[in-house]
Design a protein around this motif. Sequence first.
Motif, PDB file in Angstrom:
ATOM      1  N   PHE A 121       0.836  -1.199   0.000  1.00  0.00           N
ATOM      2  CA  PHE A 121       0.000   0.000   0.000  1.00  0.00           C
ATOM      3  C   PHE A 121       0.873   1.253   0.000  1.00  0.00           C
ATOM      4  O   PHE A 121       1.740   1.426   0.862  1.00  0.00           O
ATOM      5  CB  PHE A 121      -0.911   0.020   1.231  1.00  0.00           C
ATOM      6  CG  PHE A 121      -2.037  -0.957   1.186  1.00  0.00           C
ATOM      7  CD1 PHE A 121      -2.989  -0.901   0.180  1.00  0.00           C
ATOM      8  CD2 PHE A 121      -2.163  -1.939   2.159  1.00  0.00           C
ATOM      9  CE1 PHE A 121      -4.047  -1.801   0.147  1.00  0.00           C
ATOM     10  CE2 PHE A 121      -3.206  -2.844   2.141  1.00  0.00           C
ATOM     11  CZ  PHE A 121      -4.157  -2.777   1.122  1.00  0.00           C
ATOM     12  N   ASP A 122       0.610   2.153  -0.940  1.00  0.00           N
ATOM     13  CA  ASP A 122       1.397   3.385  -1.054  1.00  0.00           C
ATOM     14  C   ASP A 122       1.380   4.200   0.231  1.00  0.00           C
ATOM     15  O   ASP A 122       2.396   4.748   0.653  1.00  0.00           O
ATOM     16  CB  ASP A 122       0.858   4.256  -2.193  1.00  0.00           C
ATOM     17  CG  ASP A 122       1.062   3.633  -3.560  1.00  0.00           C
ATOM     18  OD1 ASP A 122       1.848   2.668  -3.646  1.00  0.00           O
ATOM     19  OD2 ASP A 122       0.447   4.101  -4.523  1.00  0.00           O
ATOM     20  N   ALA A 123       0.204   4.318   0.845  1.00  0.00           N
ATOM     21  CA  ALA A 123       0.069   5.174   2.025  1.00  0.00           C
ATOM     22  C   ALA A 123       0.914   4.672   3.188  1.00  0.00           C
ATOM     23  O   ALA A 123       1.261   5.443   4.081  1.00  0.00           O
ATOM     24  CB  ALA A 123      -1.390   5.272   2.450  1.00  0.00           C
ATOM     25  N   ILE A 124       1.252   3.378   3.193  1.00  0.00           N
ATOM     26  CA  ILE A 124       2.110   2.836   4.235  1.00  0.00           C
ATOM     27  C   ILE A 124       3.571   2.989   3.848  1.00  0.00           C
ATOM     28  O   ILE A 124       4.400   3.471   4.615  1.00  0.00           O
ATOM     29  CB  ILE A 124       1.784   1.350   4.500  1.00  0.00           C
ATOM     30  CG1 ILE A 124       0.331   1.207   4.960  1.00  0.00           C
ATOM     31  CG2 ILE A 124       2.723   0.773   5.545  1.00  0.00           C
ATOM     32  CD1 ILE A 124      -0.133  -0.230   5.118  1.00  0.00           C
ATOM     33  N   GLY A 125       3.903   2.602   2.628  1.00  0.00           N
ATOM     34  CA  GLY A 125       5.293   2.643   2.192  1.00  0.00           C
ATOM     35  C   GLY A 125       5.895   4.024   2.179  1.00  0.00           C
ATOM     36  O   GLY A 125       7.081   4.196   2.480  1.00  0.00           O
ATOM     37  N   ASN A 126       5.099   5.027   1.852  1.00  0.00           N
ATOM     38  CA  ASN A 126       5.631   6.390   1.773  1.00  0.00           C
ATOM     39  C   ASN A 126       6.287   6.837   3.064  1.00  0.00           C
ATOM     40  O   ASN A 126       7.224   7.633   3.063  1.00  0.00           O
ATOM     41  CB  ASN A 126       4.505   7.374   1.416  1.00  0.00           C
ATOM     42  CG  ASN A 126       4.061   7.250  -0.027  1.00  0.00           C
ATOM     43  OD1 ASN A 126       4.848   6.881  -0.889  1.00  0.00           O
ATOM     44  ND2 ASN A 126       2.802   7.545  -0.290  1.00  0.00           N
ATOM     45  N   TYR A 127       5.756   6.346   4.183  1.00  0.00           N
ATOM     46  CA  TYR A 127       6.277   6.807   5.474  1.00  0.00           C
ATOM     47  C   TYR A 127       7.693   6.297   5.723  1.00  0.00           C
ATOM     48  O   TYR A 127       8.467   6.905   6.447  1.00  0.00           O
ATOM     49  CB  TYR A 127       5.357   6.328   6.604  1.00  0.00           C
ATOM     50  CG  TYR A 127       5.177   7.355   7.705  1.00  0.00           C
ATOM     51  CD1 TYR A 127       3.928   7.826   8.041  1.00  0.00           C
ATOM     52  CD2 TYR A 127       6.268   7.865   8.400  1.00  0.00           C
ATOM     53  CE1 TYR A 127       3.743   8.770   9.045  1.00  0.00           C
ATOM     54  CE2 TYR A 127       6.105   8.809   9.411  1.00  0.00           C
ATOM     55  CZ  TYR A 127       4.848   9.254   9.722  1.00  0.00           C
ATOM     56  OH  TYR A 127       4.694  10.187  10.704  1.00  0.00           O
ATOM     57  N   TYR A 128       8.050   5.173   5.103  1.00  0.00           N
ATOM     58  CA  TYR A 128       9.343   4.544   5.382  1.00  0.00           C
ATOM     59  C   TYR A 128      10.259   4.551   4.171  1.00  0.00           C
ATOM     60  O   TYR A 128      11.243   3.811   4.140  1.00  0.00           O
ATOM     61  CB  TYR A 128       9.117   3.106   5.865  1.00  0.00           C
ATOM     62  CG  TYR A 128       8.195   3.027   7.057  1.00  0.00           C
ATOM     63  CD1 TYR A 128       8.580   3.525   8.295  1.00  0.00           C
ATOM     64  CD2 TYR A 128       6.922   2.486   6.942  1.00  0.00           C
ATOM     65  CE1 TYR A 128       7.735   3.482   9.388  1.00  0.00           C
ATOM     66  CE2 TYR A 128       6.062   2.427   8.030  1.00  0.00           C
ATOM     67  CZ  TYR A 128       6.471   2.921   9.246  1.00  0.00           C
ATOM     68  OH  TYR A 128       5.638   2.878  10.336  1.00  0.00           O
ATOM     69  N   ALA A 129       9.938   5.383   3.191  1.00  0.00           N
ATOM     70  CA  ALA A 129      10.712   5.407   1.955  1.00  0.00           C
ATOM     71  C   ALA A 129      11.466   6.723   1.804  1.00  0.00           C
ATOM     72  O   ALA A 129      11.088   7.753   2.369  1.00  0.00           O
ATOM     73  CB  ALA A 129       9.789   5.209   0.752  1.00  0.00           C
ATOM     74  N   ASP A 130      12.556   6.678   1.023  1.00  0.00           N
ATOM     75  CA  ASP A 130      13.269   7.906   0.714  1.00  0.00           C
ATOM     76  C   ASP A 130      12.589   8.620  -0.449  1.00  0.00           C
ATOM     77  O   ASP A 130      11.538   8.185  -0.942  1.00  0.00           O
ATOM     78  CB  ASP A 130      14.750   7.618   0.423  1.00  0.00           C
ATOM     79  CG  ASP A 130      14.959   6.690  -0.765  1.00  0.00           C
ATOM     80  OD1 ASP A 130      14.068   6.610  -1.651  1.00  0.00           O
ATOM     81  OD2 ASP A 130      16.026   6.031  -0.829  1.00  0.00           O
ATOM     82  N   ARG A 131      13.196   9.715  -0.906  1.00  0.00           N
ATOM     83  CA  ARG A 131      12.559  10.517  -1.946  1.00  0.00           C
ATOM     84  C   ARG A 131      12.503   9.807  -3.289  1.00  0.00           C
ATOM     85  O   ARG A 131      11.751  10.191  -4.181  1.00  0.00           O
ATOM     86  CB  ARG A 131      13.279  11.856  -2.071  1.00  0.00           C
ATOM     87  CG  ARG A 131      12.952  12.814  -0.946  1.00  0.00           C
ATOM     88  CD  ARG A 131      13.647  14.138  -1.101  1.00  0.00           C
ATOM     89  NE  ARG A 131      15.070  14.041  -0.789  1.00  0.00           N
ATOM     90  CZ  ARG A 131      15.913  15.075  -0.847  1.00  0.00           C
ATOM     91  NH1 ARG A 131      15.474  16.251  -1.231  1.00  0.00           N
ATOM     92  NH2 ARG A 131      17.177  14.929  -0.531  1.00  0.00           N
ATOM     93  N   GLU A 132      13.308   8.752  -3.439  1.00  0.00           N
ATOM     94  CA  GLU A 132      13.285   7.962  -4.668  1.00  0.00           C
ATOM     95  C   GLU A 132      12.304   6.798  -4.577  1.00  0.00           C
ATOM     96  O   GLU A 132      12.151   6.030  -5.525  1.00  0.00           O
ATOM     97  CB  GLU A 132      14.691   7.430  -4.975  1.00  0.00           C
ATOM     98  CG  GLU A 132      15.730   8.508  -5.168  1.00  0.00           C
ATOM     99  CD  GLU A 132      15.377   9.442  -6.314  1.00  0.00           C
ATOM    100  OE1 GLU A 132      14.921   8.938  -7.367  1.00  0.00           O
ATOM    101  OE2 GLU A 132      15.531  10.668  -6.158  1.00  0.00           O
ATOM    102  N   GLY A 133      11.654   6.644  -3.434  1.00  0.00           N
ATOM    103  CA  GLY A 133      10.702   5.566  -3.263  1.00  0.00           C
ATOM    104  C   GLY A 133      11.300   4.277  -2.750  1.00  0.00           C
ATOM    105  O   GLY A 133      10.637   3.237  -2.742  1.00  0.00           O
ATOM    106  N   ASN A 134      12.557   4.305  -2.325  1.00  0.00           N
ATOM    107  CA  ASN A 134      13.212   3.105  -1.811  1.00  0.00           C
ATOM    108  C   ASN A 134      12.868   2.900  -0.336  1.00  0.00           C
ATOM    109  O   ASN A 134      13.055   3.811   0.477  1.00  0.00           O
ATOM    110  CB  ASN A 134      14.728   3.224  -1.949  1.00  0.00           C
ATOM    111  CG  ASN A 134      15.165   3.400  -3.383  1.00  0.00           C
ATOM    112  OD1 ASN A 134      14.742   2.660  -4.268  1.00  0.00           O
ATOM    113  ND2 ASN A 134      16.009   4.395  -3.626  1.00  0.00           N
ATOM    114  N   LEU A 135      12.423   1.709  -0.001  1.00  0.00           N
ATOM    115  CA  LEU A 135      12.045   1.407   1.378  1.00  0.00           C
ATOM    116  C   LEU A 135      13.285   1.225   2.242  1.00  0.00           C
ATOM    117  O   LEU A 135      14.182   0.470   1.905  1.00  0.00           O
ATOM    118  CB  LEU A 135      11.214   0.120   1.414  1.00  0.00           C
ATOM    119  CG  LEU A 135       9.917   0.195   2.214  1.00  0.00           C
ATOM    120  CD1 LEU A 135       8.951   1.138   1.541  1.00  0.00           C
ATOM    121  CD2 LEU A 135       9.289  -1.175   2.342  1.00  0.00           C
TER     122      LEU A 135
END
Length: 443
Positions: A121-135
């Motif tokens: 889920f995007d809304a969860i991953g965004n919180y733990y990802a960098d600006r490039e989308g890496n978890l």
Amino acid sequence: MTPTKLGFTITIAAAMLGGDATAQTEIRMWFGLGGRLQEEVLAQCERFNAAQDEVNLVCSREGTYDEIFNQAMAAVRAGNQPHILQVVDRGTGTMMLSGAAIPAYELVDRLGIDVNWDDYFDAIGNYYADREGNLWAFPFNSSTAMVYYNTGALEAAGYDAFPRTWEEFDALLYALRDEAGYDCSLAWTIDLWSDLEQFSAIHDIPVATRNNGYEGLDAELVVNQTRVVQHFEMQQRWFDDGILEYNPDFEVRRDLFVNGTCPIFFNSIAGFTSTQALAEASGIEWTVAELPHYADVTPINNLVGGAALWTMAGFSDEEYEAIGRFYAFLAQPDQQIAWSDGTGYFPVTESAYRSLVDSGYYQEPDNINRDLAVRSLLRAEPTVNSMGIRLGNYVEIRNILTEEIQQALTGTQTMQQAFDEGVRRGNELLRRFEATYPGTELP
């Protein structure tokens, strides 16, 4: 991978899961959940140990979220850190800059793990990802804020459905007093997670500049300039009118709810199963609803709350392979479903959530409305205001804002003055944090 496709389902090669090892590799995980949730964490660790012979996972609660974080940083300096550390969402930025952890995406590459990022889920991953989308961490216990309410009390007040707007919610509290005869309409405390962070996300307004801190350590708080202030002024009116019971102790507020004294309180969806057990003993009928929004606003997604599992630096390849086995185990749909069912937290991947939906899980009498938590995360694409908050010293900033709001409740200052002073003091902490990492940018 892209910033908008962050989900993961881990599938490790058979050689990694089967292994040839004749001796167990021991790894340690520190976590901060207590009570019933502590029991569920330990049960999951036991299930992992029972499912294979190659790894012995030792899980221990080392205090609250904040306590285990401080202890872990001290352990890093002493060279005795755990392999896996559960870190609350608000600690993400600090962990990224600490140098104490191996980012999740780097661990994946190192171990050769096949990851389906699109399942998350995007809304969860965004919180733990960098600006490039890496978890950088593997989400573990994910939740969001909900309203818990006594259905019989609403009927007595003349309501057949829970209000969707704050204007209607305001009227409901007075109806519970005037029509249903409750001395306490709401068990309440100063809850910045619900009333500042979730509120700001749902209403698409900023907490701080620089995209809530994601774009730089030079961010500044702006909550004194948004309708958060007016929202707290409304709650101060409830406080002054005596229609709520103010108590900072969560268990006291929950008890006031389950024993029928106060028909509404705010809580994480993670409290669903524990509230259910207590309410069964007292005999009240209850359910949950999404947080309201103001009538002139089209609500967007709630913020995810909870914590993630960070992989600490300083271990051998053998130990990292053992850590990878545990992450693979946690990612199995049946484990996510068991975790969600036992705790109230929701699954972190779309496939596990869909399995629950397709099985009719959310139509079972004991599970009605539990899916509202996930649906509140999915009702809109996250914006820069609803991705999360990435501010240094944020735990201390929360404490400062709470102190100032408490003074407003006692009448020593207005709510606007409370937020003005809280922002001033909070920005001083942000500048202090920025000075700790001179010339550094957030990943």
